[in-house]
Design a protein around this motif. Structure first.
Motif, PDB file in Angstrom:
ATOM      1  N   ALA A   1      40.494 -42.624  67.320  1.00 66.40           N
ATOM      2  CA  ALA A   1      39.030 -42.568  67.301  1.00 66.40           C
ATOM      3  C   ALA A   1      38.579 -42.413  65.852  1.00 66.40           C
ATOM      4  O   ALA A   1      39.112 -41.575  65.118  1.00 66.40           O
ATOM      5  CB  ALA A   1      38.505 -41.420  68.152  1.00 66.40           C
ATOM      6  N   VAL A   2      37.634 -43.243  65.448  1.00 62.74           N
ATOM      7  CA  VAL A   2      37.035 -43.162  64.116  1.00 62.74           C
ATOM      8  C   VAL A   2      35.540 -42.961  64.300  1.00 62.74           C
ATOM      9  O   VAL A   2      34.901 -43.678  65.082  1.00 62.74           O
ATOM     10  CB  VAL A   2      37.294 -44.442  63.289  1.00 62.74           C
ATOM     11  CG1 VAL A   2      36.702 -44.297  61.880  1.00 62.74           C
ATOM     12  CG2 VAL A   2      38.783 -44.757  63.207  1.00 62.74           C
TER      13      VAL A   2
ATOM     14  N   GLY B   1      33.801 -39.750  56.905  1.00 63.95           N
ATOM     15  CA  GLY B   1      33.980 -39.915  58.336  1.00 63.95           C
ATOM     16  C   GLY B   1      35.161 -39.119  58.857  1.00 63.95           C
ATOM     17  O   GLY B   1      35.829 -38.401  58.118  1.00 63.95           O
ATOM     18  N   GLU B   2      35.421 -39.246  60.163  1.00 63.06           N
ATOM     19  CA  GLU B   2      36.490 -38.497  60.820  1.00 63.06           C
ATOM     20  C   GLU B   2      37.389 -39.449  61.586  1.00 63.06           C
ATOM     21  O   GLU B   2      36.920 -40.373  62.256  1.00 63.06           O
ATOM     22  CB  GLU B   2      35.894 -37.466  61.783  1.00 63.06           C
ATOM     23  CG  GLU B   2      36.945 -36.628  62.498  1.00 63.06           C
ATOM     24  CD  GLU B   2      36.334 -35.690  63.530  1.00 63.06           C
ATOM     25  OE1 GLU B   2      36.622 -34.484  63.495  1.00 63.06           O
ATOM     26  OE2 GLU B   2      35.565 -36.185  64.376  1.00 63.06           O
ATOM     27  N   VAL B   3      38.698 -39.219  61.489  1.00 62.31           N
ATOM     28  CA  VAL B   3      39.692 -40.009  62.210  1.00 62.31           C
ATOM     29  C   VAL B   3      40.538 -39.049  63.042  1.00 62.31           C
ATOM     30  O   VAL B   3      41.006 -38.020  62.531  1.00 62.31           O
ATOM     31  CB  VAL B   3      40.611 -40.796  61.250  1.00 62.31           C
ATOM     32  CG1 VAL B   3      41.637 -41.595  62.038  1.00 62.31           C
ATOM     33  CG2 VAL B   3      39.788 -41.715  60.350  1.00 62.31           C
ATOM     34  N   THR B   4      40.733 -39.378  64.325  1.00 58.63           N
ATOM     35  CA  THR B   4      41.621 -38.582  65.161  1.00 58.63           C
ATOM     36  C   THR B   4      42.664 -39.481  65.802  1.00 58.63           C
ATOM     37  O   THR B   4      42.377 -40.633  66.156  1.00 58.63           O
ATOM     38  CB  THR B   4      40.851 -37.833  66.269  1.00 58.63           C
ATOM     39  OG1 THR B   4      40.215 -38.782  67.131  1.00 58.63           O
ATOM     40  CG2 THR B   4      39.815 -36.897  65.681  1.00 58.63           C
ATOM     41  N   LEU B   5      43.863 -38.960  65.937  1.00 62.46           N
ATOM     42  CA  LEU B   5      44.943 -39.593  66.684  1.00 62.46           C
ATOM     43  C   LEU B   5      45.332 -38.658  67.811  1.00 62.46           C
ATOM     44  O   LEU B   5      45.698 -37.502  67.562  1.00 62.46           O
ATOM     45  CB  LEU B   5      46.155 -39.870  65.790  1.00 62.46           C
ATOM     46  CG  LEU B   5      46.169 -41.165  64.986  1.00 62.46           C
ATOM     47  CD1 LEU B   5      47.423 -41.243  64.135  1.00 62.46           C
ATOM     48  CD2 LEU B   5      46.086 -42.382  65.893  1.00 62.46           C
TER      49      LEU B   5
ATOM     50  N   ASP C   1      32.662 -46.933  63.659  1.00 64.12           N
ATOM     51  CA  ASP C   1      32.893 -46.179  64.890  1.00 64.12           C
ATOM     52  C   ASP C   1      33.820 -47.027  65.753  1.00 64.12           C
ATOM     53  O   ASP C   1      33.484 -48.161  66.109  1.00 64.12           O
ATOM     54  CB  ASP C   1      31.585 -45.925  65.638  1.00 64.12           C
ATOM     55  CG  ASP C   1      30.697 -44.908  64.930  1.00 64.12           C
ATOM     56  OD1 ASP C   1      31.234 -44.022  64.241  1.00 64.12           O
ATOM     57  OD2 ASP C   1      29.463 -45.014  65.056  1.00 64.12           O
ATOM     58  N   LEU C   2      34.965 -46.467  66.087  1.00 67.66           N
ATOM     59  CA  LEU C   2      36.005 -47.271  66.728  1.00 67.66           C
ATOM     60  C   LEU C   2      36.862 -46.394  67.617  1.00 67.66           C
ATOM     61  O   LEU C   2      37.194 -45.260  67.254  1.00 67.66           O
ATOM     62  CB  LEU C   2      36.884 -47.911  65.638  1.00 67.66           C
ATOM     63  CG  LEU C   2      38.217 -48.532  66.022  1.00 67.66           C
ATOM     64  CD1 LEU C   2      37.989 -49.794  66.858  1.00 67.66           C
ATOM     65  CD2 LEU C   2      39.040 -48.866  64.783  1.00 67.66           C
TER      66      LEU C   2
END
Length: 503
Positions: free
Chosen positions: A263-264, A311-315, A276-277
């Motif tokens: 999620a971005v 921004g924020e990136v989650t795995l 946003d992805l």
């Protein structure tokens, strides 16, 4: 019907233990596009190398304008008016566009010096065939150009020699949709000038768009000739000897798609804005867009090569910030590059060694795997077996494998790292029809095993056919989203900005 410019009669060529061509006859006429198609290993490259003087046939003859010719070197065939444009460009990156166009045949002043002004003028004339000509400076270094523009320069180089016959080997492999149309227009112009064109491609829609006739090679022999272009299924059947059912694997069912792997939110850097992805487990998400839209930049940001700076990136729900590819790999991200030969493989090393490049780089010096008798880190041989790679053995140099098998070896490399997210860039570039179907089904199998897959491709039918969702990028932003089965027209409208589409 005009007489053929080129005739190849009864061509046979054998290499140690392999008959590459057997009694092949082929011709092309002035002002026509003859498509030459077949799986990798069918004999296309060998036939063209005989035509261009790289190889000498064991038997048979080549006629140019009805006269037998015997080329012992590519320079001789070029001087006779036969220009071959290979997938691997012959351009010199440290020389200018003009210097590349006239390499070895530079115009001279009456004092014997290179006439740089005339060379620039004639370069502009050669480039005028293309819509891209206005943005190509003859004095610019080729190494500074993007791949699509280098392709234009390569074709212009062939045209500038006054070639009567131009051979194009997978010319759109590195081009997006808009650039393909530009190339098609150039081919039409060449045809109108009476140039004979041999066009090698694995893409059916290019054959339908350009070809006047089609010749299919299979196992070194002529499998079919079509004096009119048939429907693609007939060409595919001639190429592989059977119907390819379910060319694209079925899309994921709703119950097969899980929680977000990636999620971005609000991701950005100097190339990307407000990204946003989401990519969910079990899902293949395709990225479409014209060149420079930001698709590869997004892949590089996720892989830590050119990271997000906001921004924020989650795995898997865990916040991450990958500042290097090494960090991304440790975090569970794998990337298959768009140019496997220059960016993904060590061609002089074995299949097994290429499969183990990443796992070796991350193995502890004290790991017991290092002491494995055959060097099979992480069960690499089993992974290669699972990819159904066709090789004499895994000690064979990977350069000897077909493009599809090379790509599978890179997939095996990443599987040894158990990635959570796999990014495929141009997954079937330079791969034949049958191998393409294998890669598509492999990607679907990986998704069904729980991986999230992000796919970037310049082949729009491929993106639409493979992906469960298609995201369209434009100027560094995601501007549209389409479900599986969207039309090419819808996606292209969004990619080119011809109509407003909500992100």
């Amino acid at each position: 019907m005009t007489a053929p410019v080129i005739e190849m009669r009864g061509i046979t060529k054998t290499f140690p233990g392999v008959r590459a061509l057997s009694d092949v006859s082929f011709d092309v006429r002035a002002g026509e596009v003859q498509a030459l198609v077949g799986e990798n290993g069918a004999g296309k490259s060998t036939l063209i190398k005989i035509l261009s003087g790289v190889y000498r046939a064991d038997s048979g003859e080549v006629r140019l304008g009805g006269t037998p010719v015997h080329f012992s070197h590519p320079v001789e065939s070029l001087a006779a008016g036969i220009a071959v444009i290979y997938q691997e460009f012959s351009l010199l990156p440290e020389r200018t566009v003009a210097q590349n166009l006239f390499l070895g045949r530079e115009p001279r002043t009456r004092f014997g010096l290179i006439d740089a002004r005339r060379m620039r003028e004639e370069s502009r004339e050669a480039l005028s065939l293309f819509a891209a000509a206005g943005r190509i400076d003859p004095d610019r270094l080729v190494g500074e150009l993007d791949v699509a523009t280098q392709q234009v320069v390569e074709i212009a180089k062939a045209v500038s020699t006054g070639a009567r016959v131009v051979v194009m080997d997978e010319p759109t492999a590195a081009l997006n949709e808009a650039e393909c149309e530009e190339l098609f227009a150039a081919v039409d112009t060449l045809r109108g000038r009476g140039v004979a064109i041999i066009y090698i491609t694995h893409r059916m829609r290019e054959i339908t768009r350009l070809a006047d006739r089609v010749t299919v090679l299979k196992d070194g022999e002529i499998a079919a000739r079509f004096d009119e272009v048939p429907e693609p299924g007939a060409i595919v059947r001639a190429m592989v000897g059977r119907d390819i059912e379910d060319f694209y694997a079925p899309p994921a069912r709703p119950e097969e798609i899980g929680a977000p792997v990636l999620a971005v939110r609000g991701g950005g850097n100097d190339r990307l804005r407000d990204i946003d992805l989401e990519v969910r487990a079990g899902e293949i998400v395709g990225l479409a867009g014209i060149q420079g839209a930001g698709r590869v930049a997004l892949a590089m940001a996720l892989f830590g090569e050119a990271p997000f700076d906001r921004g924020e990136v989650t795995l898997d729900g865990e916040t991450v910030s990958f500042r290097t590819p090494r960090a991304a790999i440790r975090g569970g991200v794998g990337l298959l590059p768009g140019d496997r030969k220059s960016e993904g493989l060590v061609l002089m090393q074995s299949v097994r060694d290429n499969g183990m490049l990443t796992s070796r780089a991350f193995a502890s010096p004290l790991s017991s795997h290092r002491r494995n008798a055959n060097g099979d880190l992480g069960g690499m041989d089993r992974l290669l077996d699972g990819m159904e790679i066709r090789a004499a053995n895994y000690d064979q140099d990977i350069r000897a494998l077909s493009g599809g098998n090379q790509q599978k070896a890179i997939v095996a490399r990443w599987l040894s790292m158990r990635p959570r997210l796999l990014i495929f860039i141009e997954p079937t570039r330079g791969i034949d029809v049958n191998s393409k179907a294998g890669i598509y089904h492999l990607m679907r199998d990986l998704a069904r095993e729980g991986a999230g897959i992000l796919m970037i491709s310049s082949d729009l039918p491929e993106v639409i056919g493979v992906a469960d969702r298609v995201l369209v990028m434009q100027e560094g932003r995601i501007v549209a989203e389409f479900p599986h089965g969207a039309s090419e027209q819808e996606v292209m409208h969004a990619a080119t900005g011809e109509r407003g589409v909500a992100a």
